[in-house]
Design a protein around this motif. Structure first.
Motif, PDB file in Angstrom:
ATOM      1  N   VAL A  19       0.854  -1.185   0.000  1.00 23.59           N
ATOM      2  CA  VAL A  19       0.000   0.000   0.000  1.00 23.59           C
ATOM      3  C   VAL A  19       0.890   1.234   0.000  1.00 23.59           C
ATOM      4  O   VAL A  19       2.055   1.185   0.403  1.00 23.59           O
ATOM      5  CB  VAL A  19      -0.954   0.023   1.210  1.00 23.59           C
ATOM      6  CG1 VAL A  19      -1.835  -1.205   1.233  1.00 23.59           C
ATOM      7  CG2 VAL A  19      -0.186   0.150   2.517  1.00 23.59           C
ATOM      8  N   ILE A  20       0.325   2.343  -0.459  1.00 24.25           N
ATOM      9  CA  ILE A  20       1.032   3.621  -0.509  1.00 24.25           C
ATOM     10  C   ILE A  20       0.383   4.541   0.508  1.00 24.25           C
ATOM     11  O   ILE A  20      -0.844   4.703   0.521  1.00 24.25           O
ATOM     12  CB  ILE A  20       0.967   4.239  -1.915  1.00 24.25           C
ATOM     13  CG1 ILE A  20       1.614   3.292  -2.934  1.00 24.25           C
ATOM     14  CG2 ILE A  20       1.645   5.600  -1.940  1.00 24.25           C
ATOM     15  CD1 ILE A  20       1.361   3.702  -4.383  1.00 24.25           C
ATOM     16  N   SER A  21       1.192   5.126   1.368  1.00 24.73           N
ATOM     17  CA  SER A  21       0.662   5.991   2.422  1.00 24.73           C
ATOM     18  C   SER A  21       1.133   7.423   2.202  1.00 24.73           C
ATOM     19  O   SER A  21       2.327   7.687   2.073  1.00 24.73           O
ATOM     20  CB  SER A  21       1.135   5.494   3.799  1.00 24.73           C
ATOM     21  OG  SER A  21       0.642   6.326   4.824  1.00 24.73           O
ATOM     22  N   GLY A  22       0.168   8.340   2.154  1.00 23.64           N
ATOM     23  CA  GLY A  22       0.503   9.747   1.986  1.00 23.64           C
ATOM     24  C   GLY A  22      -0.118  10.340   0.740  1.00 23.64           C
ATOM     25  O   GLY A  22      -0.659   9.635  -0.119  1.00 23.64           O
ATOM     26  N   GLY A  23      -0.029  11.647   0.619  1.00 23.27           N
ATOM     27  CA  GLY A  23      -0.637  12.344  -0.502  1.00 23.27           C
ATOM     28  C   GLY A  23       0.338  12.625  -1.627  1.00 23.27           C
ATOM     29  O   GLY A  23       1.548  12.452  -1.494  1.00 23.27           O
ATOM     30  N   GLY A  24      -0.198  13.071  -2.752  1.00 21.26           N
ATOM     31  CA  GLY A  24       0.618  13.386  -3.912  1.00 21.26           C
ATOM     32  C   GLY A  24       0.271  12.532  -5.116  1.00 21.26           C
ATOM     33  O   GLY A  24      -0.313  11.448  -4.976  1.00 21.26           O
ATOM     34  N   ALA A  25       0.645  13.025  -6.282  1.00 18.75           N
ATOM     35  CA  ALA A  25       0.391  12.285  -7.522  1.00 18.75           C
ATOM     36  C   ALA A  25       1.259  11.040  -7.571  1.00 18.75           C
ATOM     37  O   ALA A  25       2.367  11.013  -7.021  1.00 18.75           O
ATOM     38  CB  ALA A  25       0.684  13.178  -8.725  1.00 18.75           C
ATOM     39  N   ILE A  26       0.756  10.000  -8.224  1.00 21.86           N
ATOM     40  CA  ILE A  26       1.535   8.777  -8.412  1.00 21.86           C
ATOM     41  C   ILE A  26       1.483   8.375  -9.881  1.00 21.86           C
ATOM     42  O   ILE A  26       0.539   8.726 -10.599  1.00 21.86           O
ATOM     43  CB  ILE A  26       1.033   7.624  -7.520  1.00 21.86           C
ATOM     44  CG1 ILE A  26      -0.394   7.235  -7.890  1.00 21.86           C
ATOM     45  CG2 ILE A  26       1.127   7.992  -6.054  1.00 21.86           C
ATOM     46  CD1 ILE A  26      -0.872   5.987  -7.174  1.00 21.86           C
ATOM     47  N   PRO A  27       2.490   7.656 -10.359  1.00 20.23           N
ATOM     48  CA  PRO A  27       2.508   7.224 -11.752  1.00 20.23           C
ATOM     49  C   PRO A  27       1.310   6.346 -12.090  1.00 20.23           C
ATOM     50  O   PRO A  27       0.805   5.591 -11.252  1.00 20.23           O
ATOM     51  CB  PRO A  27       3.824   6.443 -11.864  1.00 20.23           C
ATOM     52  CG  PRO A  27       4.673   6.966 -10.750  1.00 20.23           C
ATOM     53  CD  PRO A  27       3.722   7.277  -9.647  1.00 20.23           C
ATOM     54  N   GLN A  28       0.866   6.429 -13.329  1.00 18.46           N
ATOM     55  CA  GLN A  28      -0.291   5.676 -13.771  1.00 18.46           C
ATOM     56  C   GLN A  28      -0.083   4.172 -13.635  1.00 18.46           C
ATOM     57  O   GLN A  28      -1.029   3.422 -13.374  1.00 18.46           O
ATOM     58  CB  GLN A  28      -0.614   6.017 -15.240  1.00 18.46           C
ATOM     59  CG  GLN A  28      -1.886   5.375 -15.768  1.00 18.46           C
ATOM     60  CD  GLN A  28      -3.123   5.817 -15.015  1.00 18.46           C
ATOM     61  OE1 GLN A  28      -3.204   6.970 -14.565  1.00 18.46           O
ATOM     62  NE2 GLN A  28      -4.091   4.916 -14.860  1.00 18.46           N
ATOM     63  N   GLY A  29       1.160   3.715 -13.765  1.00 20.27           N
ATOM     64  CA  GLY A  29       1.442   2.284 -13.711  1.00 20.27           C
ATOM     65  C   GLY A  29       1.126   1.637 -12.386  1.00 20.27           C
ATOM     66  O   GLY A  29       0.963   0.408 -12.311  1.00 20.27           O
ATOM     67  N   ILE A  30       1.041   2.428 -11.329  1.00 18.26           N
ATOM     68  CA  ILE A  30       0.720   1.859 -10.019  1.00 18.26           C
ATOM     69  C   ILE A  30      -0.524   2.523  -9.429  1.00 18.26           C
ATOM     70  O   ILE A  30      -0.739   2.509  -8.220  1.00 18.26           O
ATOM     71  CB  ILE A  30       1.903   1.994  -9.036  1.00 18.26           C
ATOM     72  CG1 ILE A  30       2.372   3.442  -8.945  1.00 18.26           C
ATOM     73  CG2 ILE A  30       3.053   1.078  -9.437  1.00 18.26           C
ATOM     74  CD1 ILE A  30       3.448   3.647  -7.882  1.00 18.26           C
ATOM     75  N   ALA A  31      -1.366   3.059 -10.306  1.00 16.78           N
ATOM     76  CA  ALA A  31      -2.584   3.731  -9.854  1.00 16.78           C
ATOM     77  C   ALA A  31      -3.543   2.780  -9.163  1.00 16.78           C
ATOM     78  O   ALA A  31      -4.408   3.210  -8.394  1.00 16.78           O
ATOM     79  CB  ALA A  31      -3.275   4.409 -11.029  1.00 16.78           C
ATOM     80  N   SER A  32      -3.398   1.479  -9.414  1.00 18.50           N
ATOM     81  CA  SER A  32      -4.312   0.504  -8.813  1.00 18.50           C
ATOM     82  C   SER A  32      -3.932   0.156  -7.364  1.00 18.50           C
ATOM     83  O   SER A  32      -4.713  -0.496  -6.669  1.00 18.50           O
ATOM     84  CB  SER A  32      -4.334  -0.781  -9.643  1.00 18.50           C
ATOM     85  OG  SER A  32      -3.037  -1.376  -9.693  1.00 18.50           O
ATOM     86  N   PHE A  33      -2.755   0.580  -6.920  1.00 19.18           N
ATOM     87  CA  PHE A  33      -2.333   0.288  -5.554  1.00 19.18           C
ATOM     88  C   PHE A  33      -3.213   1.050  -4.559  1.00 19.18           C
ATOM     89  O   PHE A  33      -3.611   2.187  -4.807  1.00 19.18           O
ATOM     90  CB  PHE A  33      -0.869   0.670  -5.338  1.00 19.18           C
ATOM     91  CG  PHE A  33       0.113  -0.342  -5.840  1.00 19.18           C
ATOM     92  CD1 PHE A  33       1.039  -0.919  -4.989  1.00 19.18           C
ATOM     93  CD2 PHE A  33       0.127  -0.726  -7.171  1.00 19.18           C
ATOM     94  CE1 PHE A  33       1.951  -1.861  -5.446  1.00 19.18           C
ATOM     95  CE2 PHE A  33       1.027  -1.665  -7.641  1.00 19.18           C
ATOM     96  CZ  PHE A  33       1.942  -2.241  -6.773  1.00 19.18           C
TER      97      PHE A  33
END
Length: 312
Positions: free
Chosen positions: A172-186
């Motif tokens: 899981v990803i914790s925190g705010g901010g944009a993320i790459p499209q390749g891991i948008a499903s995380f």
């Protein structure tokens, strides 16, 4: 609430009027305490005795110890511990729950060793998830560090997620901010309100997913390796609720690439209640182990904060 079978809960089974029970249980507890195992003895099964007990309180009780012993009626799914010479008949091991027996004081060491082995197995069976922390100010770097593209041609965040995913059940990803499209499903988890820094992110994932064991990684450690993960995981053992390793190059502890069992959640709550948001404060808490990182793996803990520290 249905509890997972990897939680170590023993149910005492003794013959009527057996005077040895307390003595034997104390002797076994002392043997386990020598291995830093924390034991909590309850005289009633919390799920049945406390009607209306909130799920969070049940988790809190189980998270406060390494071994919960019920001295009274309890769930049939618990592992039985038969004490004394007037032992009750026990059924064959099944459904992942072993039977433990200690008829006399001479058997307490052997019984404690077998319980410790079972605790080790329970810990290994606890789901191991990964958490990547993002959303810091990145004031010294001048750009969001998790979006920096490294030598592999992908962002630091994508690489961190990929390496962790090779060794854990879920990331899981914790925190705010944009993320790459390749891991948008995380899965994304917002920081816990009222807290700040990494403490807010880790506390948030622990609250969202209780009874999970975590490998926590800051997004500005771009050189994490599968070998370093394996080494971290090998440091787990009953009696340890977290592994915050010490860097041989600096002598400092490295809380932002470490292992945190769900039993470490009370430590986060304790520090938050004091207003202490320093992750390094965890290293001095009971149950936290700080081994020296092998020099061959120390590069995985390289922390990058400034543009001049970038190596491509």
């Amino acid at each position: 609430m249905t509890l997972p079978d990897y939680l170590p809960i023993l149910c005492l089974q003794t013959g009527s009027g057996d005077q040895q029970k307390d003595l034997l249980l104390q002797a076994i507890s002392e043997k386990l305490a020598e291995k830093d195992v924390r034991i909590s003895v309850a005289h009633r099964w919390p799920l049945f005795a406390d009607k209306g007990l909130e799920e969070t309180e049940i988790v809190r009780r189980i998270s406060s110890c390494d071994l919960l012993v019920i001295d009274g009626p309890c769930d049939p799914g618990c592992a039985p511990l038969s004490l004394g010479v007037h032992q009750l008949p026990v059924q064959e091991d099944g459904a992942g729950y072993p039977n433990f027996s200690c008829p006399s004081l001479s058997q307490t060491t052997a019984c404690a060793e077998r319980i410790f082995e079972w605790l080790s197995g329970c810990q290994k069976n606890t789901p191991l998830w990964g958490c990547v922390l993002i959303g810091g100010r990145s004031s010294r770097m001048g750009q969001p560090k998790h979006l920096i593209v490294g030598r592999s041609g992908v962002s630091w965040l994508e690489r961190s997620c990929a390496v962790l995913s090779s060794r854990v059940r879920r990331v899981v990803i914790s925190g705010g901010g944009a993320i790459p499209q390749g891991i948008a499903s995380f899965t994304r988890i917002d920081d816990l309100p009222g807290l700040s820094g990494p403490m807010a992110g880790i506390s948030a994932v622990m609250k969202q997913y209780p009874l999970v064991s975590w490998l926590v990684l800051a997004c500005d450690m771009p050189d994490i390796s599968p070998e370093s993960i394996s080494w971290l995981v090998e440091q787990r053992r009953p009696g340890r609720c977290a592994v915050i390793p010490r860097n041989p190059l600096t002598g400092r502890v490295e809380p932002l690439y470490g292992w945190y069992d769900f039993r470490s959640a009370p430590l986060f709550e304790f520090l938050a209640a004091k207003g202490d948001m320093r992750m390094t404060s965890l290293a001095s808490c009971p149950g936290v182990y700080s081994p020296m990182i092998p020099e061959s793996l120390a590069g995985s803990w390289r922390n990058v904060n400034r543009p001049e520290e970038l190596s491509g």
